[in-house]
Scaffold this motif. Sequence first.
Motif, mmCIF file in Angstrom:
data_model
loop_
_atom_site.group_PDB
_atom_site.id
_atom_site.type_symbol
_atom_site.label_atom_id
_atom_site.label_comp_id
_atom_site.label_asym_id
_atom_site.label_seq_id
_atom_site.Cartn_x
_atom_site.Cartn_y
_atom_site.Cartn_z
ATOM 1 N N LEU A 88 0.845 -1.194 0.000
ATOM 2 C CA LEU A 88 0.000 0.000 0.000
ATOM 3 C C LEU A 88 0.873 1.233 0.000
ATOM 4 O O LEU A 88 1.946 1.250 0.597
ATOM 5 N N ASN A 123 5.845 4.417 0.187
ATOM 6 C CA ASN A 123 5.303 3.263 0.899
ATOM 7 C C ASN A 123 4.922 3.722 2.294
ATOM 8 O O ASN A 123 5.778 3.948 3.138
ATOM 9 N N GLY A 125 3.054 1.921 4.326
ATOM 10 C CA GLY A 125 2.656 0.759 5.103
ATOM 11 C C GLY A 125 3.792 0.114 5.857
ATOM 12 O O GLY A 125 4.920 0.607 5.894
ATOM 13 N N SER A 126 3.485 -1.040 6.454
ATOM 14 C CA SER A 126 4.470 -1.772 7.261
ATOM 15 C C SER A 126 5.036 -2.972 6.502
ATOM 16 O O SER A 126 5.793 -3.750 7.066
#
Length: 130
Positions: A88, A123, A125-126
Motif C-alpha cells: 500500500l 510506501n 505501510g508496514s
Amino acid sequence: MTQLKEDIATPYESWLRQEGVPVIEGYGVNIAEVPLGDWPRKGGRGAFVQLKGMEGATGMEVVEIAPGKALEPEKHLYEKVIYVVEGLGSTEVWTEGGERRFFEWGPGSLFSPPLNSWYRLINGGSQRVL
C-alpha cells in the motif's frame, strides 16, 4: 529467465547495465521471483525485465520500496505505466511551481504519472511495496 547477455548491442542496453541492477530476459517472468539489487538512483531495490520479442520497443522495471520509505522523485518525457503487485502507498505528483497532489494505491492498482511532471512513490505501510 536469463541474465542480459554480455555482448551489449544498443545504447539502451548499455544504459541498463550502468544502472547496476539485474537485467532479466525471458518470454515470461514471475515478478515475485525476479532477483532485485540495490538501485541508488531510485532509492530502492529493483531490476529490469526485457521480454523476448519486445526488445527496443518497451521495457519493464521491477521496483521494491521498503516499509515507510519513498523512492527518489522522477520525471519522464515518455509514457510510463505502473502496476502495483503488493503493498500500500501513495504517489505525490507536481509540476515546477505547481501544487503537489497525492493519490493512494494498493495491490492491483494501475496508473500512469502525467507526462513531464515530477512524481514520487511512497510506501506508507508496514510491508514492502512491489
